[in-house]
Design a protein around this motif. Structure first.
Motif, PDB file in Angstrom:
ATOM      1  N   VAL A 200       0.845  -1.207   0.000  1.00 59.35           N
ATOM      2  CA  VAL A 200       0.000   0.000   0.000  1.00 59.35           C
ATOM      3  C   VAL A 200       0.875   1.250   0.000  1.00 59.35           C
ATOM      4  CG1 VAL A 200      -1.687   1.324   1.350  1.00 59.35           C
ATOM      5  CG2 VAL A 200      -1.970  -1.149   1.069  1.00 59.35           C
ATOM      6  N   GLY A 201       1.945   1.215   0.792  1.00 61.07           N
ATOM      7  CA  GLY A 201       2.954   2.261   0.703  1.00 61.07           C
ATOM      8  C   GLY A 201       2.649   3.562   1.406  1.00 61.07           C
ATOM      9  N   ASN A 202       1.595   3.637   2.195  1.00 53.44           N
ATOM     10  CA  ASN A 202       1.274   4.874   2.915  1.00 53.44           C
ATOM     11  C   ASN A 202       0.716   4.495   4.283  1.00 53.44           C
ATOM     12  OD1 ASN A 202      -0.877   7.003   3.777  1.00 53.44           O
ATOM     13  ND2 ASN A 202       0.481   8.098   2.370  1.00 53.44           N
ATOM     14  N   GLU A 203       1.367   4.966   5.326  1.00 51.80           N
ATOM     15  CA  GLU A 203       1.019   4.565   6.683  1.00 51.80           C
ATOM     16  C   GLU A 203      -0.380   5.013   7.082  1.00 51.80           C
ATOM     17  OE1 GLU A 203       3.321   6.547   9.631  1.00 51.80           O
ATOM     18  OE2 GLU A 203       2.942   5.041  11.155  1.00 51.80           O
ATOM     19  N   ASP A 204      -0.720   6.246   6.774  1.00 54.88           N
ATOM     20  CA  ASP A 204      -2.037   6.762   7.144  1.00 54.88           C
ATOM     21  C   ASP A 204      -3.142   5.951   6.472  1.00 54.88           C
ATOM     22  OD1 ASP A 204      -0.784   8.791   8.598  1.00 54.88           O
ATOM     23  OD2 ASP A 204      -0.815  10.182   6.897  1.00 54.88           O
ATOM     24  N   LEU A 205      -2.994   5.742   5.187  1.00 54.56           N
ATOM     25  CA  LEU A 205      -3.993   5.006   4.427  1.00 54.56           C
ATOM     26  C   LEU A 205      -4.100   3.568   4.919  1.00 54.56           C
ATOM     27  CD1 LEU A 205      -5.982   4.649   2.094  1.00 54.56           C
ATOM     28  CD2 LEU A 205      -4.020   4.247   0.575  1.00 54.56           C
ATOM     29  N   PHE A 206      -2.959   2.914   5.117  1.00 50.41           N
ATOM     30  CA  PHE A 206      -3.001   1.513   5.535  1.00 50.41           C
ATOM     31  C   PHE A 206      -3.652   1.368   6.909  1.00 50.41           C
ATOM     32  CE2 PHE A 206      -1.065  -2.434   7.237  1.00 50.41           C
ATOM     33  CZ  PHE A 206      -1.579  -3.317   6.292  1.00 50.41           C
ATOM     34  N   GLY A 207      -3.382   2.316   7.805  1.00 49.40           N
ATOM     35  CA  GLY A 207      -3.999   2.267   9.129  1.00 49.40           C
ATOM     36  C   GLY A 207      -5.513   2.366   9.058  1.00 49.40           C
ATOM     37  N   VAL A 208      -6.024   3.246   8.200  1.00 45.52           N
ATOM     38  CA  VAL A 208      -7.475   3.392   8.054  1.00 45.52           C
ATOM     39  C   VAL A 208      -8.077   2.138   7.421  1.00 45.52           C
ATOM     40  CG1 VAL A 208      -9.323   4.717   6.940  1.00 45.52           C
ATOM     41  CG2 VAL A 208      -7.373   5.903   7.954  1.00 45.52           C
ATOM     42  N   LEU A 209      -7.380   1.562   6.459  1.00 45.53           N
ATOM     43  CA  LEU A 209      -7.871   0.329   5.828  1.00 45.53           C
ATOM     44  C   LEU A 209      -7.922  -0.818   6.838  1.00 45.53           C
ATOM     45  CD1 LEU A 209      -5.944   0.607   2.442  1.00 45.53           C
ATOM     46  CD2 LEU A 209      -8.420   0.826   2.762  1.00 45.53           C
ATOM     47  N   GLU A 210      -6.912  -0.908   7.690  1.00 45.88           N
ATOM     48  CA  GLU A 210      -6.943  -1.934   8.730  1.00 45.88           C
ATOM     49  C   GLU A 210      -8.075  -1.670   9.715  1.00 45.88           C
ATOM     50  OE1 GLU A 210      -5.051  -4.935   9.239  1.00 45.88           O
ATOM     51  OE2 GLU A 210      -4.961  -4.416   7.120  1.00 45.88           O
ATOM     52  N   MET A 211      -8.321  -0.405  10.041  1.00 46.35           N
ATOM     53  CA  MET A 211      -9.459  -0.067  10.894  1.00 46.35           C
ATOM     54  C   MET A 211     -10.750  -0.567  10.258  1.00 46.35           C
ATOM     55  SD  MET A 211     -10.606   3.589  12.587  1.00 46.35           S
ATOM     56  CE  MET A 211     -10.636   4.503  11.034  1.00 46.35           C
ATOM     57  N   GLY A 212     -10.857  -0.429   8.953  1.00 44.68           N
ATOM     58  CA  GLY A 212     -12.021  -0.940   8.248  1.00 44.68           C
ATOM     59  C   GLY A 212     -12.136  -2.451   8.354  1.00 44.68           C
ATOM     60  N   ILE A 213     -11.010  -3.148   8.187  1.00 45.76           N
ATOM     61  CA  ILE A 213     -11.023  -4.616   8.292  1.00 45.76           C
ATOM     62  C   ILE A 213     -11.440  -5.042   9.698  1.00 45.76           C
ATOM     63  CG2 ILE A 213      -9.552  -6.668   8.311  1.00 45.76           C
ATOM     64  CD1 ILE A 213      -7.986  -5.408   5.982  1.00 45.76           C
TER      65      ILE A 213
END
Length: 633
Positions: A200-213
């Motif tokens: 994914v390459g972006n910490e902010d984005l990946f954190g939000v996506l994991e929050m979604g999961i």
């Protein structure tokens, strides 16, 4: 040999040379992305080592898991989970989560079809099993993985036969599932957070996506309970059920792609946050359906005083977790057998339901919250049934008396379906529960002879006129929601202190196992009502929402105009789903703790704070937090 290589060899994962090749491949890819996106490095500090050092020492993380509040150092578990999850189990669970997202992708592309029921059943049970403290059984996850891989293959083949486009393969899933366990574990690495986060390459984005999961996991757990109650159309109909699955498949399809690949949208972070709020909306609907199923099957709960002192000298069974349907089945099968049944943890609210309290051998409540089970279960002399999270790895003092149910599992611990005969037969051969065992379980702490529960939305709204009158007369000036998922840290005393310090012109709604931080204290009364009211389990956050909405309607104002304050204790993924529901409802100034989620970066927290006022608690200064709440901050 390096520490990591020795660990791999000892665990029987693979040959040394295969381990070197696999890890170096992941490391090189991760390091390339980290150089391109330096912000990602904060999540994975060990992954920033030079490649040469990685090759020589293998000191990179064996796993990364940060889905719960107690994750190591507030950043992530990289050697073993604080929950005792092993790197092997973490890998199998990571791979199963990705398979579940792939199933959502395919179900979303297929629509109603021949594999729909199989997909739904596997998705609900196996994803529930990946929640914190639900299932520690490697063998069970290997079964889930092989079922998932076979179903994915069948669904892809069916899509092609219908001349429909098959979604592109997810890079973290193997083309073929290895036959041996050690190769299966190695194949799970690309599905892990380290590998997916690097892609994914972006910490902010990946954190939000994991929050979604994690929000999806929590929602699925609630839906699993609702579906397994089998309450019929009186609870919710096929159209409502289909709408939930349709949205679940749509969101899962989005997360499958977005959490496995570099972003392609112009503003991927906004899209991810929007989808998280959609998960909150979905969870609100699922909690409503679960509430309806409970009330349809078990009746509408009402206030009740639940004895905490053993009342007899008969053999006993202790039931912990959340599954009220399982409790009902056990009570039905054990009636007239000469055995008593006690609740533990979040099963306490079960006593408020007419369909459960009608059983005379449901005698009371034993112990406190899940975090104390190692000690409390040790001193309970009878058989113990764990129906959902939170299971802690058992000790030998009671392991042979512990039984699991549904998606719950732990190695050699005995597992049950809907026939509880083996559990009942065992309990009849064990010593009775007596006052001595009860005293030993409390370890000197004070517990009142009875705990009050059963203040769901129907009970509270039944006296809404008194509440509204108290508000209008100035007797009731503030409503606090204090509770949620409990944990084991000493900092959770914040919630006890906050409740004790709330002004006498306020009421407290509590829920979840967080209630055990408050319910042993006498908070007094206000306008003839108890100042502290237990609305139920964590999923009964729905009741708190309904109460707030109905009070606002009675006062001719919006929910945002109510003097409503949230201090939410969180621990696992169901709490994430509830938080997303509260944000979906645009409730403001929610405080979360003890620690903020590791997957929420400072940048994302800033966004959520600006829009919703979301903030962490001040564990050392709850009095200052209280002052800010009373000032509307």
């Amino acid at each position: 040999s390096s520490r990591f290589a020795r660990a791999i060899l000892c665990q029987g994962l693979a040959s040394h040379s295969f381990a070197i090749g696999m890890w170096n491949s992941v490391a090189r890819r991760s390091l390339r992305v980290l150089r391109q996106a330096p912000a990602v490095g904060r999540l994975w500090p060990q992954a920033q080592m030079s490649q040469a050092r990685l090759v020589q020492t293998f000191e990179a993380p064996q796993m990364l898991c940060f889905q719960c509040e107690q994750t190591s150092a507030g950043k992530g578990c990289t050697v073993q989970g604080v929950c005792s999850k092993t790197p092997q189990l973490a890998g199998l669970q990571d791979l199963q989560v990705l398979y579940c997202l792939r199933l959502c992708q395919l179900a979303d592309a297929l629509g109603p079809g021949p594999f729909e029921d199989e997909c739904k059943q596997l998705l609900l049970e196996s994803l529930f099993a990946t929640l914190t403290n639900v299932n520690f059984d490697d063998d069970r996850f290997e079964v889930y993985l092989r079922q998932s891989h076979a179903l994915v293959s069948k669904m892809e083949t069916h899509l092609r036969s219908q001349s429909k486009q098959v979604p592109a393969p997810l890079p973290g899933l193997p083309g073929e599932l290895p036959e041996s366990r050690k190769d299966l574990l190695l194949a799970s690495k690309p599905a892990g957070l380290l590998a997916r986060g690097a892609r994914v390459g972006n910490e902010d984005l990946f954190g939000v996506l994991e929050m979604g999961i994690y929000g999806v996991k929590g929602t699925v757990a609630y839906f699993y309970h609702a579906e397994h109650l089998q309450a019929g159309d009186a609870a919710y109909n096929d159209a409502e059920r289909a709408a939930v699955y349709k949205e679940l498949f749509r969101i899962g399809a989005y997360l499958a792609e977005a959490a496995s690949n570099p972003p392609t949208e112009a503003d991927p972070l906004s899209r991810a946050l929007t989808e998280c709020l959609a998960i909150g909306a979905l969870n609100l609907n699922v909690m409503k359906m679960l509430d309806s199923a409970h009330c349809t099957l078990l009746g509408t709960p009402g206030p009740v005083d639940v004895p905490t002192v053993p009342s007899g000298d008969r053999p006993a069974i202790l039931v912990s977790g959340h599954d009220l349907g399982a409790l009902h089945k056990l009570l039905s099968q054990s009636e007239g057998r000469g055995v008593d049944v006690y609740t533990h943890g979040e099963m306490l609210p079960g006593h408020g339901y007419p369909g459960l309290k009608q059983f005379e051998h449901l005698r009371g409540h034993f112990g406190t919250h899940w975090g104390n089970q190692l000690h409390e279960f040790r001193h309970f002399p009878g058989s113990i049934l764990m129906t959902s999270n939170c299971l802690r790895p058992p000790t030998r003092k009671y392991k042979d008396r512990l039984w699991t149910y549904g998606p719950v599992g732990f190695g050699s611990v005995q597992s049950l379906g809907d026939d509880f005969s083996p559990l009942i037969e065992q309990a009849l051969k064990l010593p009775p529960l007596d006052a001595k065992a009860h005293k030993a379980a409390l370890r000197g702490s004070v517990q009142p002879p009875a705990l009050q529960t059963g203040f769901g939305h129907a009970a509270v709204l039944g006296v809404a006129d008194k509440v509204v009158e108290a508000i209008k007369a100035g007797q009731l000036k503030n409503v606090f929601v204090i509770g949620g998922c409990d944990g084991t840290e000493s900092t959770r005393s914040y919630f006890t202190d906050l409740a004790e310090d709330t002004p006498p012109d306020s009421i407290i709604l509590t829920l979840g196992c967080g209630k055990f931080r408050l319910n042993a204290l006498d908070h007094g009364t206000l306008g003839g009502l108890p100042r502290m009211m237990d609305v139920g389990q964590c999923n009964d956050a729905y009741s708190a929402v309904v109460i707030a909405i109905k009070l606002a309607e009675a006062l001719n104002c919006s929910v945002h105009d109510l003097p409503l304050h949230f201090a939410v204790s969180w621990f696992e993924q169901k709490a994430v789903a509830v938080l997303l529901t509260l944000l979906h409802l645009e409730l403001k100034n929610i405080r979360v703790g003890p620690a903020l989620p590791a997957f929420i970066t400072p940048n994302v927290l800033g966004v959520l704070n600006d829009k919703f006022g979301l903030q962490g608690i001040d564990v050392e200064h709850e009095d200052e937090d209280l002052d800010k709440m009373l000032r509307g901050c």
